[in-house]
Design a protein around this motif. Structure first.
Motif, mmCIF file in Angstrom:
data_model
loop_
_atom_site.group_PDB
_atom_site.id
_atom_site.type_symbol
_atom_site.label_atom_id
_atom_site.label_comp_id
_atom_site.label_asym_id
_atom_site.label_seq_id
_atom_site.Cartn_x
_atom_site.Cartn_y
_atom_site.Cartn_z
ATOM 1 N N MET A 113 30.141 -68.398 39.835
ATOM 2 C CA MET A 113 30.586 -68.558 40.991
ATOM 3 C C MET A 113 29.712 -69.405 41.745
ATOM 4 N N HIS A 114 29.957 -70.155 42.989
ATOM 5 C CA HIS A 114 29.306 -70.760 43.863
ATOM 6 C C HIS A 114 28.817 -69.962 44.944
ATOM 7 N N THR A 115 27.535 -70.001 45.182
ATOM 8 C CA THR A 115 26.964 -68.701 45.931
ATOM 9 C C THR A 115 25.988 -69.506 47.245
ATOM 10 N N GLY A 116 25.510 -68.581 48.294
ATOM 11 C CA GLY A 116 24.780 -69.232 49.541
ATOM 12 C C GLY A 116 25.567 -70.367 50.060
ATOM 13 N N GLU A 117 24.539 -71.486 50.242
ATOM 14 C CA GLU A 117 25.194 -72.748 50.856
ATOM 15 C C GLU A 117 26.234 -73.464 50.233
ATOM 16 N N GLY A 118 26.578 -73.061 48.949
ATOM 17 C CA GLY A 118 27.465 -73.631 48.114
ATOM 18 C C GLY A 118 29.096 -72.951 48.223
ATOM 19 N N ILE A 119 29.143 -72.135 49.123
ATOM 20 C CA ILE A 119 30.202 -71.176 49.557
ATOM 21 C C ILE A 119 30.888 -71.987 50.820
ATOM 22 N N PRO A 120 32.097 -72.685 50.704
ATOM 23 C CA PRO A 120 32.922 -72.957 52.031
ATOM 24 C C PRO A 120 33.203 -72.116 52.683
ATOM 25 N N ARG A 121 32.866 -72.218 54.024
ATOM 26 C CA ARG A 121 33.040 -70.883 55.025
ATOM 27 C C ARG A 121 33.004 -71.770 56.212
ATOM 28 N N VAL A 122 33.992 -71.193 57.416
ATOM 29 C CA VAL A 122 33.991 -71.530 58.500
ATOM 30 C C VAL A 122 34.346 -70.331 59.441
ATOM 31 N N ALA A 123 34.128 -70.359 60.783
ATOM 32 C CA ALA A 123 34.217 -69.534 61.768
ATOM 33 C C ALA A 123 36.024 -69.565 62.032
ATOM 34 N N PRO A 124 36.683 -68.574 62.580
ATOM 35 C CA PRO A 124 38.004 -68.473 62.825
ATOM 36 C C PRO A 124 38.472 -69.518 63.980
ATOM 37 N N ASP A 125 37.195 -69.878 64.963
ATOM 38 C CA ASP A 125 37.661 -70.807 66.032
ATOM 39 C C ASP A 125 37.250 -72.254 65.657
ATOM 40 N N ALA A 126 36.697 -72.345 64.370
ATOM 41 C CA ALA A 126 36.621 -73.943 63.743
ATOM 42 C C ALA A 126 37.946 -74.791 63.850
ATOM 43 N N SER A 127 37.695 -75.972 64.325
ATOM 44 C CA SER A 127 38.646 -76.875 64.427
ATOM 45 C C SER A 127 39.360 -77.449 63.033
ATOM 46 N N LEU A 128 40.428 -77.956 63.014
ATOM 47 C CA LEU A 128 40.749 -78.488 61.651
ATOM 48 C C LEU A 128 40.156 -79.684 61.062
ATOM 49 N N THR A 129 39.362 -80.184 61.983
ATOM 50 C CA THR A 129 38.495 -81.171 61.365
ATOM 51 C C THR A 129 37.179 -80.665 60.752
ATOM 52 N N ALA A 130 36.736 -79.535 61.539
ATOM 53 C CA ALA A 130 35.416 -78.900 61.077
ATOM 54 C C ALA A 130 35.683 -78.287 59.613
ATOM 55 N N ALA A 131 36.993 -77.700 59.458
ATOM 56 C CA ALA A 131 37.516 -77.138 58.365
ATOM 57 C C ALA A 131 37.622 -78.125 56.985
ATOM 58 N N LEU A 132 38.198 -79.054 57.376
ATOM 59 C CA LEU A 132 38.303 -80.369 56.355
ATOM 60 C C LEU A 132 36.981 -80.682 55.942
ATOM 61 N N MET A 133 35.907 -80.964 56.811
ATOM 62 C CA MET A 133 34.782 -81.438 56.561
ATOM 63 C C MET A 133 33.898 -80.408 55.601
ATOM 64 N N GLU A 134 34.253 -79.325 56.006
ATOM 65 C CA GLU A 134 33.558 -78.205 55.053
ATOM 66 C C GLU A 134 34.303 -78.258 53.609
#
Length: 337
Positions: free
Chosen positions: A217-238
């Motif tokens: 598995m990917h760990t640490g900074e390799g895990i894609p994650r965002v906060a619930p109030d993140a924008s769609l753009t921020a999620a796509l970038m992650e």
């Protein structure tokens, strides 16, 4: 003296029916030799198994020529199925390699004739050390059979070679007798597929039974994650940065709230009621996504992905905190699937 080498046959002279008939005769002859072994499995075979099961050392397999090649395979099969074993060449044994054989070992000697000089030459030394001897021969009246503590009869009625010279049916019979020993011992020891995998960590079974989620598995900074109030753009970038085709949606304590995937994006694009500029990822994410623990086997992740038709999984701990992520490509690279 140079051996006579027959010139290669001309293709035009090769008769297909003759070649097929020859091959089928070989198979039938060797199959008959194997069938003839079955009624010979009895008290001697049981005693050989008991000797090996009670052995505090290793099974040392020896044999000369073609019997030696068969012996190497038998030693490898024994070692991979729970019976410590290795091969010693009888010619090398009389020039120092006898030091590899210890008093607590057992010797398994192969010789079709039972009169192989190199094997017989080392027997007095083995006897002086009190090392038990199991013999597999094609001649129960041979010197090797006579000196063995246990003799296993692998005799044949005829070789598959039409000249009666090349070891064919005899080596097959010896090999099958060795396999019979190995598997009987495997079952007697209660040897499991997990035990087998530990002897084959680089094989496909080893990877399936030994490789855990935490290993791939990917760990640490390799895990894609965002906060619930993140924008769609921020999620796509992650998602783009982490290359897993999804991102976890987590709270301030890194507990999993949901997952946003390529599929969620496509559904949002198809929904005219969704404000793509103003929507937060929490409004578009999938709640209650499939997850797995880091201590699970990697093959379990592959089975879960196949069952639910998904291509990625988030890895969580007991408190539902995201500790890792993986997708099908990770499993392919690890050769789990």
């Amino acid at each position: 003296m140079n051996a006579h080498v027959a010139p290669p046959a001309k293709p035009a002279l090769l008769d297909a029916d003759t070649l097929v008939r020859s091959a089928r005769t070989v198979i039938a002859t060797e199959a008959a030799s194997i069938r003839a072994l079955e009624p010979r499995i009895g008290p001697s075979f049981v005693e050989a198994c008991r000797m090996i099961l009670g052995c505090a050392g290793r099974v040392v397999v020896t044999g000369m020529g073609k019997s030696g090649h068969v012996g190497r395979k038998i030693a490898a099969t024994l070692a991979s199925t729970g019976t410590p074993a290795f091969f010693v060449h009888p010619g090398e044994a009389s020039h120092g390699d006898l030091g590899m054989i210890l008093p607590q070992d057992i010797v398994l000697a192969l010789s079709n004739s039972g009169e192989t000089d190199e094997v017989l030459f080392i027997l007095p030394v083995l006897k002086r050390q009190g090392i038990p001897l199991i013999a597999i021969t094609g001649n129960e009246r041979s010197s090797l059979a006579d000196q063995a503590d246990v003799h296993l009869d692998a005799s044949i009625s005829a070789e598959a070679c039409p000249l009666g010279l090349a070891p064919t049916a005899s080596t097959t019979a010896a090999l099958v007798m060795g396999d019979a020993l190995a598997i009987a011992l495997l079952e007697a020891r209660g040897f499991t597929s997990e035990d087998f995998a530990r002897s084959h960590p680089a094989g496909s079974l080893g990877r399936r039974l030994l490789l855990h989620i935490g290993d791939v598995m990917h760990t640490g900074e390799g895990i894609p994650r965002v906060a619930p109030d993140a924008s769609l753009t921020a999620a796509l970038m992650e998602m783009t940065r982490k290359h897993l085709g999804m991102t976890a949606v987590v709270d301030a304590e890194q507990r999993l709230l949901g997952v946003f995937t390529d599929g969620d994006l496509r559904r949002a694009l198809d929904d005219e009621d969704v404000d793509l500029r103003g929507a937060t990822v929490a409004e578009l994410m999938t709640r209650g996504p499939k997850t797995i623990g880091a201590d699970k086997l990697a093959i379990e992740a592959a089975q879960m992905m196949e069952k639910h038709q998904i291509h990625a999984l988030l890895v969580v701990d007991e408190a539902q905190r995201v500790v890792g992520a993986l997708n099908i490509h990770d499993l392919l690279r690890a050769r789990v699937v």
